[in-house]
Motif scaffolding. Structure first.
Motif, PDB file in Angstrom:
ATOM      1  N   GLY A   1      -9.546  -4.469   6.442  1.00 28.03           N
ATOM      2  CA  GLY A   1     -10.455  -3.955   5.432  1.00 28.03           C
ATOM      3  C   GLY A   1     -10.686  -2.467   5.425  1.00 28.03           C
TER       4      GLY A   1
ATOM      5  N   GLN B   1      -7.614  -0.354   1.037  1.00 22.65           N
ATOM      6  CA  GLN B   1      -7.474  -1.279  -0.086  1.00 22.65           C
ATOM      7  C   GLN B   1      -6.013  -1.335  -0.522  1.00 22.65           C
ATOM      8  OE1 GLN B   1      -9.846  -3.304  -1.518  1.00 22.65           O
ATOM      9  NE2 GLN B   1     -11.014  -2.629   0.273  1.00 22.65           N
TER      10      GLN B   1
ATOM     11  N   LYS C   1       0.852  -1.180   0.000  1.00 19.15           N
ATOM     12  CA  LYS C   1       0.000   0.000   0.000  1.00 19.15           C
ATOM     13  C   LYS C   1       0.892   1.236   0.000  1.00 19.15           C
ATOM     14  CE  LYS C   1      -3.669   2.610   0.310  1.00 19.15           C
ATOM     15  NZ  LYS C   1      -4.641   2.701  -0.803  1.00 19.15           N
TER      16      LYS C   1
ATOM     17  N   ARG D   1     -10.312  -9.165   0.330  1.00 19.34           N
ATOM     18  CA  ARG D   1     -11.228  -8.430  -0.554  1.00 19.34           C
ATOM     19  C   ARG D   1     -12.658  -8.929  -0.399  1.00 19.34           C
ATOM     20  NH1 ARG D   1      -7.661  -5.693  -3.983  1.00 19.34           N
ATOM     21  NH2 ARG D   1      -5.568  -6.604  -4.059  1.00 19.34           N
TER      22      ARG D   1
END
Length: 318
Positions: free
Chosen positions: A56, A59, A16, A73
């Motif tokens: 969660g 993303q 990320k 996901r």
């Protein structure tokens, strides 16, 4: 796959970044089911980013991760997950019991089970006597514990705790440590992000260390302390012209030597390959005539291992 059944968390090159900067990069973790797993790293290392992806809230930019055998996901992966964030605020005007009841509705717990489950959780976190007090009147430690109670309400199989003991006094920390040990005995997996290395040392075997978004180490940190056995020994002196290195058997190495505050005594740090060498060391020195005043096996702390990793990239416990 059989391997999936043994892992509570499995990530593959999970990444990320924010416009190509920050975050964490290509993190591949394998967290065993039933483990108490500690995530370590300096401020800004990417720990919170990693945890937020797993629960969660963020993303991933790229990579994959599974929670309890399901992809992150997939919202179903979080049905058996509890999460205590580091910086949380709850409704000040609700009582502790009302807050738990509200969260029970969010978790969609069956109505017939809610009262019993709330009572169980209040007992686990030590707030039964304060269930009717408003959360706004709770101490910081009590607020931390009611937050932990919210995370435990759905009886999760995997619990993420972000700095769970940061606001607690020593008694509160012991309550949380005992609770984590009890959760592990039930076969649950606890994933802890904390700066309190002394706390993690007492409850975690498996850890991961990240720095600047990169994974430096993962695994059983206690195994790092067993790569070389080290012994501190305080000896008297044999006499002029004689030194320890001359009479020490070949399987031992003198790692350091210093004169103690007590006249006529020296302190040595010796290295050997096995714990079984320690009794033989004592016997060898006794035969030569060395007076032995102290002998202690030395084990690295989690803090030292952590600092070695983040200060010296490539260090592997040697």
């Amino acid at each position: 796959m059989e391997r999936d059944k043994l892992l509570a968390i499995e990530t593959h090159r999970l990444t990320k970044t924010y416009q190509g900067l920050g975050g964490c990069r290509e993190i591949s973790l394998a967290v065993p089911q039933g483990a108490v797993f500690g995530l370590l790293g300096p401020n800004g290392a990417g720990k919170s980013t990693l945890v937020k992806m797993l629960v969660g809230l963020l993303q991933p930019t790229s990579g994959e991760a599974n929670i309890l055998g399901k992809s992150i996901r997939d919202a179903a992966s979080r049905q058996k997950v509890g999460f205590l964030p580091e910086n949380f605020r709850y409704h000040d005007w609700l009582t502790g019991e009302d807050l738990l009841r509200f969260h029970a509705s969010l978790f969609k717990l069956p109505a017939r089970e809610i009262n019993q489950r709330i009572a169980e959780v209040l007992d686990m976190i030590g707030l039964t006597e304060h269930r009717h007090k408003r959360v706004g009147n709770y101490s910081k430690g009590m607020q931390q514990r009611i937050g932990l109670g919210c995370a435990l309400l759905p009886d999760p199989e995997l619990i993420f705790l972000d700095e769970p003991t940061s606001a607690l006094d020593p008694i509160g920390r012991k309550v949380v440590r005992d609770l984590i040990a009890n959760l592990q005995q039930q076969g649950k997996t606890v994933f802890i992000n904390s700066h309190l290395l002394s706390e993690l040392e007492s409850i975690c075997d498996h850890i991961a260390i990240i720095k600047e978004g990169n994974l430096l180490f993962q695994g059983n940190w206690r195994e790092l302390t067993q790569r070389q056995v080290r012994v501190k020994i305080v000896l008297g002196r044999l006499g002029e012209g004689k030194n320890l290195a001359e009479v020490l058997p070949s399987q031992y190495q003198v790692l350091s030597h210093q004169v103690t505050d007590i006249k006529g005594r020296d302190e040595y740090l010796l290295g050997c390959s096995s714990e079984e060498d320690i009794p033989y060391l004592v016997n060898s020195l006794t035969v030569v005539g060395y007076p032995i005043f102290e002998i202690t096996q030395v084990t690295d702390s989690l803090e030292k291992i952590f600092l070695d990793y983040v200060s010296n990239p490539g260090w592997e416990g040697r």
